[in-house]
Write a protein that holds these residues in place. Structure first.
Motif, mmCIF file in Angstrom:
data_model
loop_
_atom_site.group_PDB
_atom_site.id
_atom_site.type_symbol
_atom_site.label_atom_id
_atom_site.label_comp_id
_atom_site.label_asym_id
_atom_site.label_seq_id
_atom_site.Cartn_x
_atom_site.Cartn_y
_atom_site.Cartn_z
ATOM 1 N N UNK A 78 0.833 -1.298 0.229
ATOM 2 C CA UNK A 78 -0.181 0.204 0.049
ATOM 3 C C UNK A 78 0.890 1.151 0.049
ATOM 4 N N UNK A 79 0.572 2.300 -0.985
ATOM 5 C CA UNK A 79 1.188 3.665 -0.997
ATOM 6 C C UNK A 79 0.120 4.262 -0.584
ATOM 7 N N UNK A 80 0.529 5.661 0.114
ATOM 8 C CA UNK A 80 -0.444 6.258 0.724
ATOM 9 C C UNK A 80 0.203 7.989 0.600
ATOM 10 N N UNK A 96 -3.028 15.354 -8.306
ATOM 11 C CA UNK A 96 -1.875 14.704 -8.647
ATOM 12 C C UNK A 96 -1.872 13.264 -7.912
ATOM 13 N N UNK A 97 -2.775 12.872 -6.969
ATOM 14 C CA UNK A 97 -2.937 11.812 -6.281
ATOM 15 C C UNK A 97 -3.380 10.659 -7.260
ATOM 16 N N UNK A 98 -4.714 10.975 -7.939
ATOM 17 C CA UNK A 98 -5.277 10.294 -8.872
ATOM 18 C C UNK A 98 -4.374 9.975 -10.269
ATOM 19 N N UNK A 99 -3.530 10.879 -10.486
ATOM 20 C CA UNK A 99 -2.548 10.395 -11.542
ATOM 21 C C UNK A 99 -1.721 9.363 -11.456
ATOM 22 N N UNK A 100 -1.170 9.183 -10.153
ATOM 23 C CA UNK A 100 -0.456 8.079 -9.728
ATOM 24 C C UNK A 100 -0.901 7.003 -8.994
ATOM 25 N N UNK A 101 -2.272 6.834 -9.233
ATOM 26 C CA UNK A 101 -2.989 5.692 -9.039
ATOM 27 C C UNK A 101 -3.266 5.574 -7.388
ATOM 28 N N UNK A 102 -3.394 6.808 -6.699
ATOM 29 C CA UNK A 102 -4.036 6.767 -5.335
ATOM 30 C C UNK A 102 -5.582 7.366 -5.357
ATOM 31 N N UNK A 103 -6.246 6.869 -4.431
ATOM 32 C CA UNK A 103 -7.520 7.220 -4.575
ATOM 33 C C UNK A 103 -7.810 7.773 -2.876
ATOM 34 N N UNK A 104 -8.800 8.646 -2.684
ATOM 35 C CA UNK A 104 -9.114 9.449 -1.569
ATOM 36 C C UNK A 104 -9.746 8.416 -0.726
ATOM 37 N N UNK A 105 -9.321 8.123 0.684
ATOM 38 C CA UNK A 105 -9.572 7.308 1.559
ATOM 39 C C UNK A 105 -10.258 7.845 2.702
ATOM 40 N N UNK A 122 -6.752 15.223 4.099
ATOM 41 C CA UNK A 122 -7.107 14.077 3.074
ATOM 42 C C UNK A 122 -5.889 13.022 3.237
ATOM 43 N N UNK A 123 -6.481 11.912 3.037
ATOM 44 C CA UNK A 123 -5.496 10.710 3.139
ATOM 45 C C UNK A 123 -5.927 9.889 1.795
ATOM 46 N N UNK A 124 -4.884 9.825 0.886
ATOM 47 C CA UNK A 124 -5.009 8.826 -0.371
ATOM 48 C C UNK A 124 -4.260 7.729 -0.223
ATOM 49 N N UNK A 125 -4.632 6.600 -0.766
ATOM 50 C CA UNK A 125 -3.955 5.246 -0.847
ATOM 51 C C UNK A 125 -4.178 4.476 -1.863
#
Length: 126
Positions: A78-80, A96-105, A122-125
């Motif tokens: 898991x990346x976050x 930017x988070x979405x571009x590298x495959x992270x989604x807001x959790x 916010x936290x993205x993972x």
């Protein structure tokens, strides 16, 4: 120093879930302190589960934020990423988070009743 060591070493289960706080006390962290705690918890295999944020008590005209976290065991691979700031700043970080495959959790927005300004966290993972 001793309090900092206790803060890093302490963890308590809440509500029977696999979620932890950094200490038994609700402690608001500056960005610098939060970075250190996040890094220390990551070294223990933990990631942020939730984040709370608010405006810090600072001199008028100076924006500063504080945050606090709960923690959970990090699933494998898991990346976050976490951020705190005004909603426009967070929106740019979301892209930017979405571009590298992270989604807001997890996300939260707080409005200061005196000024009307908003701060979000916010936290993205992955």
């Amino acid at each position: 120093m001793a309090i900092g060591a206790l803060l890093l070493l302490a963890g308590c289960m809440t509500s029977g879930r696999d979620t932890y706080q950094t200490s038994g006390i609700d402690q608001w962290l500056t960005t610098e302190n939060a970075d250190a705690i996040v890094n220390a918890m990551a070294a223990k295999g933990m990631i942020p589960a939730t984040i709370d944020c608010r405006f810090a008590d600072t001199a008028p005209g100076q924006l500063a934020y504080v945050s606090k976290f709960t923690w959970k065991r990090a699933p494998a691979n898991t990346r976050y990423h976490w951020e705190i700031g005004d909603p426009t700043y967070l929106a740019s970080k979301e892209v930017k988070a979405n571009r590298i495959g992270l989604r807001r959790v997890f996300a939260k927005v707080v409005r200061d009743p005196a000024s009307g300004q908003k701060v979000g966290c916010s936290i993205w993972a992955s």
